[in-house]
Design an enzyme around this catalytic site. Structure first.
Site, short mmCIF file in Angstrom:
data_model
loop_
_atom_site.label_atom_id
_atom_site.label_comp_id
_atom_site.label_asym_id
_atom_site.label_seq_id
_atom_site.Cartn_x
_atom_site.Cartn_y
_atom_site.Cartn_z
N LYS A 271 0.78 5.99 0.67
CA LYS A 271 1.33 6.60 1.88
C LYS A 271 0.93 8.08 1.95
CE LYS A 271 5.62 3.87 2.23
NZ LYS A 271 5.35 3.24 3.53
N ARG A 345 8.09 -7.47 1.41
CA ARG A 345 8.06 -8.92 1.64
C ARG A 345 7.64 -9.68 0.39
NH1 ARG A 345 4.01 -8.06 6.57
NH2 ARG A 345 5.10 -6.08 6.48
#
Ligand code: BES
Ligand code: MN
Ligand code: ZN
Length: 496
Positions: A271, A345
């Site tokens: 990020k 996920r």
């Protein structure tokens, strides 16, 4: 904050305090108001008039308490229309206004307006939520920057009933929310999978059974999707199972499953640096589950509830997984990890599959700070709900209304599901940018791990923390979102 419920009493037996007198639009003032007005030689009504305190919300005035009482100060405040009164919000608003006022005791007069013991308990919950602070690492904080209030007393007819509502429900709700906030506020060097699991283990004193699975146990179960995420971190991943058996023996449990990424750097798909510090809160889903389990156990809920949290740290490293890696999940389904930043996920895939197989739940709900896209979609006002069950979606909508944690349902269907297919494995963990619907496709990905268990996924990326705070019940960056909602959902649908 110490909470108590007292009979309306003004002259005797009351601690030195600041007292709050509500004024409703168009309603007759309460006896407490009238008594104070009389004792102060009409100063209360004169101050209210001068300060335009006519019942409009937000209009308030403060005067010195009358001689001969223990009331140091009086805070007269508008509360809107009596039949639109939100006691929780009111308790929060006055507590926020008076938290640093110099007094140690706040008396909120809810008596004299036909309010219920539940209203009183809800006002107390508002006070607890509004007085939350996270000052543990601020060693040089000046005394006058710390709250002066230590105790909130709610004056109400039938305080015993209010006390019961507090002890049996609203008190534990406040505790659970504050626990969730504490966990989200903690930085990632203090709260990492092993230290987090240890904290959860301590909840056994409430009667919960807590089991911790380490990396070896998870490897044995085949949880390579979850383990792949933690692979670049020197900190070992953990799966923690909390069991509350308060319901009838033999009734199938409900499972609450939380994403607990104690820090999300993005991994090799790193990020950007600006704002990355927020990712200490990427375990907000797990914090909601832990907070809810605390509440459920503390109020001895007559329900069988399992809480499961997948705790991992997502780091870039020589040992970290690479974009393009293919992992085999516990379910046997293979996943092409195209972006190591779509890690939540992967953690949930194994946690959900484990929950389904191990506990055969009658319903399963997962919470996760899963996608930035949900913020684009719903901002910070609603969490997104995705479900294979209209019934659960409706239950959640109702629970949201009764817990002040708003949700909004978004669709799942075959067309979105197809977007998750990969030519190289059973599925991929991101979809094409041009396809959009990033929160929905994340939901479709999760659905591939729940079989036909009635299930909902709640994406709390926009609600677990907030930088722009306007609600007095949310005084810090971390909100604890989800703990109250899950407790309410269990209370309304799975007890008795
Ligand atoms: N933890 C983030 C989601 C998130 C973003 C939470 C902003 C709170 C605020 C999640 O792991 C993530 O990085 N998601 C990616 C998914 C993408 C790579 C498909 C995202 O939303 O950008
Ligand atoms: Mn991520
Ligand atoms: Zn994440």
């Amino acid at each position: 904050m110490k909470i108590s419920f007292i009979n309306p009493q003004i002259k005797e037996g009351q601690a030195k305090s600041v007292a709050v007198l509500p004024v409703f639009k168009g309603a007759k003032p309460s006896d407490a108001y009238k008594t104070y007005d009389k004792l102060s030689k009409k100063r209360v009504s004169a101050a209210a008039k001068a300060g335009q305190v006519d019942g409009r919300t937000g209009k308030s005035t403060e005067i010195l308490g009358p001689d001969g009482t223990k009331t140091n100060r009086l805070y007269v405040t508008g509360c809107g229309k009596r039949d639109e009164f939100n006691a929780e919000l009111f308790g929060a608003r006055v507590t926020k206004a008076l938290l640093m006022c110099g007094e140690t005791t706040l008396v909120i007069h809810l008596d004299g307006y036909g309010l219920s013991p539940t209203d009183a308990a809800q006002a107390a919950l508002g006070a607890v939520l509004a007085s939350y602070r996270f000052d543990k690492y601020r060693t040089t904080l000046a005394a006058d920057k710390k709250p002066s209030l230590k105790s909130v007393k709610i004056a109400i007819e039938n305080p015993a009933k209010a006390r019961a509502a507090w002890n049996n429900f609203y008190g534990p709700v406040g505790e659970g929310t504050l626990i969730a906030r504490d966990l989200v506020m903690e930085p990632a060097n203090k709260l990492y999978p092993v230290s987090y699991a240890k904290r959860i283990k301590k909840m056994e004193t409430l009667g919960l059974k807590v089991q911790i699975l380490g990396e070896a146990a998870m490897k044995k179960l085949g949880m390579d999707a979850l383990l792949g995420v933690g692979q670049g971190s020197p900190r070992a991943s953990q799966l923690v199972i909390m069991k509350w058996d308060g319901g009838k023996k033999g009734t199938k449990p409900v499972c609450l499953v939380g994403k607990g990424v104690t820090f999300d750097t993005g991994g090799i798909s790193l990020k950007p640096g600006a704002g990355m510090w927020d990712m200490k809160g990427d375990m907000g889903g797990s914090a909601a589950v832990v907070g809810a389990m605390h509440t459920i156990a503390a109020r001895k809920a007559k329900a069988n509830v399992i809480g499961i949290v997948g705790l991992v740290e997502n780091m870039p490293d020589g040992k970290a997984q690479n974009p393009g890696d293919i992992v085999t999940s516990m379910s046997g389904q293979t996943i092409e990890v195209l972006n190591t930043d779509a890690e939540g996920r992967l953690v949930l895939a194994d946690a959900l599959w484990y929950a389904k197989g191990k506990f055969k739940p009658k319903a399963m709900i997962n919470l996760a700070t899963l996608t930035g896209a949900i913020i684009t979609c719903l901002g910070h006002e609603h969490a997104g709900v995705f479900s294979n069950s209209d019934e659960i979606a409706e239950q959640l909508q109702k629970a949201a209304e009764n817990s002040s944690e708003a949700v909004w349902r978004l669709p799942l269907n075959k067309a979105y599901d197809k977007l998750v297919d990969s030519p190289n494995a059973d599925m991929k963990n991101i979809t094409a940018g041009a396809d959009g619907a990033g929160s929905i496709t994340a939901g479709q990905f999760l659905q591939r791990f729940v079989g036909d268990v009635p299930w909902a996924h709640i994406d709390i990326a926009g609600t677990a923390w907030k930088s722009n705070r306007s609600d007095p019940r949310e005084p810090t960056w971390a909100t604890g979102f989800g703990a109250r909602l899950m407790n309410r959902w269990v209370a309304d649908n799975h007890e008795g």
